[in-house]
Design a protein around this motif. Structure first.
Motif, short mmCIF file in Angstrom:
data_model
loop_
_atom_site.label_atom_id
_atom_site.label_comp_id
_atom_site.label_asym_id
_atom_site.label_seq_id
_atom_site.Cartn_x
_atom_site.Cartn_y
_atom_site.Cartn_z
N PRO A 8 1.58 -5.34 10.05
CA PRO A 8 0.61 -4.30 10.41
C PRO A 8 1.05 -3.54 11.67
N ILE A 9 0.80 -2.23 11.69
CA ILE A 9 1.13 -1.42 12.86
C ILE A 9 0.19 -0.22 12.90
N ARG A 10 -0.35 0.07 14.09
CA ARG A 10 -1.27 1.19 14.22
C ARG A 10 -0.57 2.51 13.96
N GLY A 11 0.66 2.63 14.40
CA GLY A 11 1.41 3.88 14.24
C GLY A 11 2.34 4.07 15.42
N ILE A 61 1.71 -2.13 6.80
CA ILE A 61 0.33 -1.67 6.67
C ILE A 61 -0.01 -0.80 7.88
N SER A 62 -0.46 0.43 7.63
CA SER A 62 -0.75 1.32 8.75
C SER A 62 -1.66 2.45 8.29
N THR A 67 4.40 6.80 10.01
CA THR A 67 4.91 5.44 10.10
C THR A 67 5.19 4.87 8.72
N LEU A 68 4.28 5.10 7.78
CA LEU A 68 4.46 4.59 6.42
C LEU A 68 5.66 5.26 5.75
N THR A 69 5.83 6.55 5.97
CA THR A 69 6.97 7.26 5.39
C THR A 69 8.28 6.68 5.91
N GLN A 77 7.92 -1.80 1.31
CA GLN A 77 6.74 -1.30 0.63
C GLN A 77 5.70 -0.94 1.69
N THR A 78 4.74 -0.12 1.32
CA THR A 78 3.74 0.30 2.31
C THR A 78 2.35 0.27 1.71
N LEU A 79 1.37 0.16 2.61
CA LEU A 79 -0.04 0.19 2.23
C LEU A 79 -0.79 0.97 3.29
N ALA A 80 -1.45 2.05 2.87
CA ALA A 80 -2.22 2.86 3.81
C ALA A 80 -3.59 2.24 4.00
N GLU A 81 -3.96 2.08 5.26
CA GLU A 81 -5.29 1.57 5.59
C GLU A 81 -6.14 2.70 6.13
#
Length: 207
Positions: A8-11, A61-62, A67-69, A77-81
């Motif tokens: 997880p990362i805020r950005g 996760i962010s 950041t996800l890009t 892999q990524t997950l938008a929260e």
């Protein structure tokens, strides 16, 4: 151990706001980019040694699209929260997503570990039998820099002040065999100006 990793990362621009008194935004952003790269490189290296596709089972996760890009560019892999839901809710979403993809074991790993490397994760993988758990202690012994746990367990994530004790107690209540994990590559998280000074000193000593 074959684990799915949640990071997880805020950005890049939002993370490490406590450093704004000592680092301007461009420098904080560069620091956050570098630390995420370091974490994903460690996951990639450890996965490669286990004979798996690097980062195929790593989910960043962010709420931050940039950041996800970049995480996808690096191979994760990524997950938008949804912005503002908080770290623990974001990890709950990440666990549900990983379960749908077939995860049996989860490794939750902080995104601010500037000393992590593949060796540290390989040591962890080898020490934690499948079906058991580990709580990765931070440098103070009061916080949590990561968790290993069975994906099927409905464990309540409790990151925040003194989270180490809540995580240990929560796993004990669930009856999951758990070990405390202390490792120099995983213990140092970079949160405060003091942490930044200490980390820079170690970097200078290594040159």
């Amino acid at each position: 151990m074959c684990a799915w990793t949640l990071v997880p990362i805020r950005g890049f621009s939002a993370s490490k706001s406590r450093l704004q008194s000592v680092l301007p935004l461009p420098a904080r952003r560069a620091l956050n980019v570098g630390m995420l790269e370091r974490v994903l490189e460690a996951v990639e290296g450890a996965s490669d040694r286990a004979g798996r596709n690097p980062l195929a089972q790593c989910i960043v996760i962010s709420p931050d699209a940039e950041t996800l890009t970049y995480a996808r560019f690096l191979g994760a892999q990524t997950l938008a929260e949804k912005s503002g839901i908080g770290l623990n809710a974001a990890l709950t979403l990440g666990r549900a997503y990983a379960r749908r993809l077939g995860a049996k074991t989860l490794l939750v790993l902080a995104a601010d570990l500037p000393n992590v490397d593949a060796d540290a994760l390989v040591r962890l993988y080898r020490a934690v039998p499948e079906g058991t758990a580990a709580v990765i202690a931070d440098k103070s012994g009061y916080g949590t820099n990561g968790l290993v746990l069975p994906a099927s367990v409905n464990f309540v994530f409790s990151f925040g002040e003194r989270s180490f004790f809540r995580h240990c107690a929560g796993l004990e209540r669930l009856g999951v065999s758990t070990q405390v994990w202390r490792d120099p590559g995983l213990a140092f998280d970079l949160d405060t100006a003091f942490d930044l000074v200490a980390w820079k000193a170690t970097q200078a000593g290594a040159d």
